[in-house]
Design an enzyme around this catalytic site. Structure first.
Site, short mmCIF file in Angstrom:
data_model
loop_
_atom_site.label_atom_id
_atom_site.label_comp_id
_atom_site.label_asym_id
_atom_site.label_seq_id
_atom_site.Cartn_x
_atom_site.Cartn_y
_atom_site.Cartn_z
N ASP A 97 -6.04 -0.40 -6.38
CA ASP A 97 -7.50 -0.30 -6.37
C ASP A 97 -8.03 0.20 -5.03
O ASP A 97 -9.19 -0.01 -4.71
CB ASP A 97 -8.13 -1.66 -6.71
CG ASP A 97 -7.75 -2.75 -5.72
OD1 ASP A 97 -7.04 -2.46 -4.73
OD2 ASP A 97 -8.15 -3.91 -5.93
N HIS A 137 -10.14 -6.69 -5.28
CA HIS A 137 -9.84 -6.62 -3.85
C HIS A 137 -10.76 -7.54 -3.04
O HIS A 137 -11.21 -7.21 -1.95
CB HIS A 137 -10.00 -5.17 -3.35
CG HIS A 137 -9.01 -4.77 -2.29
ND1 HIS A 137 -7.87 -4.08 -2.56
CD2 HIS A 137 -9.00 -4.97 -0.95
CE1 HIS A 137 -7.21 -3.85 -1.44
NE2 HIS A 137 -7.88 -4.39 -0.45
N TYR A 141 0.88 -1.16 0.00
CA TYR A 141 0.00 0.00 0.00
C TYR A 141 0.92 1.22 0.00
O TYR A 141 1.80 1.34 0.86
CB TYR A 141 -0.89 0.03 1.24
CG TYR A 141 -2.08 -0.89 1.19
CD1 TYR A 141 -3.05 -0.75 0.19
CD2 TYR A 141 -2.25 -1.88 2.15
CE1 TYR A 141 -4.15 -1.58 0.15
CE2 TYR A 141 -3.36 -2.72 2.12
CZ TYR A 141 -4.30 -2.56 1.12
OH TYR A 141 -5.39 -3.40 1.07
#
Length: 502
Positions: free
Chosen positions: A263, A355, A235
């Site tokens: 995403d 996700h 991330y």
């Protein structure tokens, strides 16, 4: 060393000290910035908070987020005030259900692990793992999409021995799968993601280490066997200096692929998780925002993810290529146009993923995007798949080896599996993950024979009929095991009236 008696005096909002792993920290100034709100910290003010801290924080989270002057030093263990843990009737019932689990030999498929995990996990942990975005259409579609693909087996081929080993980014794997990144592993078991590290080594598959693991990154790398291949899911932090440090540290520790999540500029609303947050805390307290305006009402997911950069864009990929030599893969690509752009920008591949259905509801399944990407990348760049130079991965909804083989036939290099392994160790610990991987191994062996495919290279597009893949309202066989495990979402309900005073 500090005494527990001295620590106990700092038990309020004006002066709040806590103990984690035998060391004392002054968190007074951090109360309003804590992503989970101040209430949970104040519960342990002046006391040992390790038991609450461990499941949802890497071991180094507190040392990384507090300035050095707030690290007050070790505490004398025998002087610490113990937090009295009250076992509720609900918890007693849960512990009793753990004793009634069927033996592992009775667990025949990955659905079974989910069924038992739902019964034996703490409610908040189950809500975090199982929840998905909005009406949870996409999480169900991820699984249902595989039911719109049918096999076209070949016969009279010598399948005395079948070989379903493969390579991912040039690294060997015993099956065309990898353990994909999932956050907060210790919610399901005290050893968390370390269980997956050990199982991956034993079964010859690759683990992707999550940014938001409950174990520290170094703990998971140190837990690997010599030569064991690991990937890292990133991330991207708003502070690029932090991102650079994380990436280069991962490379220095031998990580073989960097999977950049693309995403999640904002995390989706996972309402099962949100409802648990409200039930566990005072709604007025959890919805207060600190300086960073984090909405604390939105459950564990939002609480741990406020650092993610919503400004990440295509231009940043050049910077990533300048700071690392690891292969770069974009995780969360959801259309062929973006897959094509990733190829043009020199990425090593993409993960076609929504996700796990946890972001944008009504996003299409990874396997549907896969078929689209294979078609358009061939038309626009002359690429054929699987392709060593630009690899397509899929995740979401996989419960059987047949799901994986369908994706491989359509051009995927490998498929990521996440939740089923969490459910396996939440229900049965390390033995559960071992059993889950053995089940997949056995399914691969059987289905490769039945398909008439002696090796994974023989699993080709002609072996599947995907003509209905994009027809979202076509009738498909109902998967009773999956549907039984799926927990229907709840709407808001009236409060239970207080008991009348006698």
């Amino acid at each position: 060393m500090l005494s527990g008696k001295e620590v106990a005096q700092h038990n309020n909002r004006e002066s709040c000290w806590i103990i984690v792993h035998g060391k004392v920290y002054d968190v007074t100034d951090f109360l309003d910035d804590h992503p989970g709100g101040s209430r949970i910290i104040l519960k342990y003010a002046g006391k040992d908070a390790t038991q609450e801290y461990d499941p949802i924080h890497p071991p180094d989270a507190i040392t990384s987020n507090l300035p050095p002057e707030k690290h007050l030093g070790p505490v004398q263990p025998d002087t610490v005030e113990k937090v009295e843990v009250q076992i509720t009737d609900e918890e007693k019932e849960r512990l009793e259900r753990i004793e009634r689990r069927p033996s592992l030999s009775e667990i025949l498929n990955l659905h079974d692990f989910e069924s038992i995990a739902k019964e034996v996990m703490p409610v908040k942990a189950w809500a975090y793992y199982s929840s998905a975005a909005d009406d949870e259409i996409t999480i169900r579609e991820n699984h249902a999409a595989y039911h719109r693909i049918w096999f076209r087996p070949r016969i009279l081929r010598d399948v005395t021995s079948v070989d379903f080993s493969s390579t991912i980014l040039g690294h060997k794997t015993s099956m065309p799968i990898y353990i994909t990144a999932t956050a907060l592993g210790k919610l399901g078991h005290p050893d968390g993601e370390l269980i997956l590290t050990r199982a991956a080594a034993k079964h010859g598959v690759i683990q992707m280490i999550p940014t938001l693991a409950s174990c520290s990154f170094d703990e998971l790398v140190d837990g690997a066997q010599p030569g064991q291949v690991q990937f890292f899911q990133l991330y991207v932090n708003k502070d690029r200096a932090i991102t650079k440090r994380i990436v280069q540290h991962a490379e220095s520790r031998g990580i073989k692929g960097l999977f950049i999540t693309v995403d999640a500029p904002q995390l989706g609303r996972r309402e099962k998780d949100m409802r648990q947050k409200f039930e566990a805390e005072d709604p007025a307290e959890v919805s207060k925002a600190g300086k960073d305006h984090v909405d604390r009402s939105q459950g564990a997911a939002r609480a741990i993810s406020s650092f993610i950069d919503p400004g990440l864009h295509w231009g940043d990929l050049k910077w990533f290529k300048s700071i690392t030599r690891m292969p770069l893969i974009l995780k969360g690509v959801q259309c062929w146009e973006d897959a094509l752009e990733a190829y043009d920008q020199g990425m090593a591949g993409v993960v076609l993923s929504n996700h796990g259905g946890r972001q944008l509801d009504f996003a299409r399944s990874g396997v549907e995007i896969l078929a689209e990407c294979v078609k358009h990348l061939k038309e626009n760049r002359g690429l054929s798949f699987p392709n060593e130079k630009f690899q397509l991965f899929v995740d979401g909804g996989v419960r059987r080896a047949t799901d994986v083989l369908k994706a491989v036939a359509l051009g995927a290099t490998a498929v990521g599996i996440g939740r089923p392994f969490l459910y396996a160790y939440s229900a049965y610990g390390p033995d559960g993950v071992d059993r889950a991987l053995q089940i997949l191994h056995d399914e691969f062996e059987m289905n490769m024979r039945l398909l008439g495919a002696p090796s994974i290279k023989d699993v080709v597009p002609e072996m599947v009929d995907a003509s209905n893949l994009t027809s979202h309202i076509v009738a498909v066989p109902s998967d009773s095991l999956f549907n039984t495990n799926y927990e229907v979402m709840q709407h808001a309900v009236l409060k239970v009236p207080a008991k009348a005073k006698i």
